[in-house]
Write a protein that holds these residues in place. Structure first.
Motif, PDB file in Angstrom:
ATOM      1  N   CYS A 102       0.811  -1.222   0.000  1.00  0.00           N
ATOM      2  CA  CYS A 102       0.000   0.000   0.000  1.00  0.00           C
ATOM      3  C   CYS A 102       0.847   1.276   0.000  1.00  0.00           C
ATOM      4  CB  CYS A 102      -0.932   0.018   1.202  1.00  0.00           C
ATOM      5  SG  CYS A 102      -2.168  -1.295   1.178  1.00  0.00           S
ATOM      6  N   TYR A 103       2.030   1.212   0.553  1.00  0.00           N
ATOM      7  CA  TYR A 103       2.875   2.402   0.653  1.00  0.00           C
ATOM      8  C   TYR A 103       3.926   2.476  -0.450  1.00  0.00           C
ATOM      9  CZ  TYR A 103       0.743   3.371   5.146  1.00  0.00           C
ATOM     10  OH  TYR A 103      -0.157   3.674   6.135  1.00  0.00           O
ATOM     11  N   GLN A 104       3.961   1.495  -1.333  1.00  0.00           N
ATOM     12  CA  GLN A 104       4.947   1.497  -2.414  1.00  0.00           C
ATOM     13  C   GLN A 104       4.534   2.353  -3.607  1.00  0.00           C
ATOM     14  OE1 GLN A 104       5.633  -2.583  -3.391  1.00  0.00           O
ATOM     15  NE2 GLN A 104       6.547  -3.051  -1.408  1.00  0.00           N
ATOM     16  N   GLY A 105       3.246   2.630  -3.748  1.00  0.00           N
ATOM     17  CA  GLY A 105       2.772   3.432  -4.877  1.00  0.00           C
ATOM     18  C   GLY A 105       2.936   2.705  -6.194  1.00  0.00           C
ATOM     19  N   CYS A 106       3.404   3.416  -7.204  1.00  0.00           N
ATOM     20  CA  CYS A 106       3.577   2.850  -8.540  1.00  0.00           C
ATOM     21  C   CYS A 106       4.752   1.871  -8.540  1.00  0.00           C
ATOM     22  CB  CYS A 106       3.826   3.976  -9.546  1.00  0.00           C
ATOM     23  SG  CYS A 106       4.227   3.409 -11.206  1.00  0.00           S
ATOM     24  N   VAL A 107       4.474   0.647  -8.965  1.00  0.00           N
ATOM     25  CA  VAL A 107       5.514  -0.374  -9.049  1.00  0.00           C
ATOM     26  C   VAL A 107       5.595  -0.823 -10.498  1.00  0.00           C
ATOM     27  CG1 VAL A 107       6.254  -2.654  -8.325  1.00  0.00           C
ATOM     28  CG2 VAL A 107       5.111  -1.154  -6.699  1.00  0.00           C
TER      29      VAL A 107
END
Length: 116
Positions: A102-107
């Motif tokens: 959830c906290y990684q954003g765009c992967v």
């Protein structure tokens, strides 16, 4: 069905109902299709792996971590497909677990070079 004009703003909200208040809801992927039973052949991506693919897609602030809000402009595939269906994948994480998805954003996934 929900009927709208072309290029109209559509606002959506997804809610997680749980007795655990330490959860976070994240919109990972949303794909559209003219066929409600096939999201693989003819599709259009709004967001994929947290990466925005459609320029009209926007996420919106929610005062609750268990509510995800987003919007995009309505469109049609072609005249022979009068409907557009939406399928989204959401991720549930622990609130303030900064190592979670959830906290990684765009992967974005890159292909590795096979040389040497």
């Amino acid at each position: 069905p929900y009927y709208v004009d072309l290029d109209q703003n559509l606002f959506l909200q997804a809610s997680l109902h749980s007795s655990d208040s330490n959860l976070l809801l994240f919109v990972d992927t949303c794909v559209t299709s003219p066929d409600p039973n096939n999201f693989h052949t003819l599709t259009y991506e709004l967001i994929r792996s947290g990466c925005i693919k459609d320029p009209t897609y926007s996420s919106y602030y929610s005062p609750y971590s268990t509510v995800a809000r987003f919007a995009f402009n309505s469109f049609s595939f072609v005249s022979q497909h009068p409907s557009v269906y939406l399928q989204c994948e959401l991720v549930v994480c622990r609130y303030k677990d900064y190592s979670s998805r959830c906290y990684q954003g765009c992967v974005s996934r890159f292909k590795r070079d096979a040389d040497s």
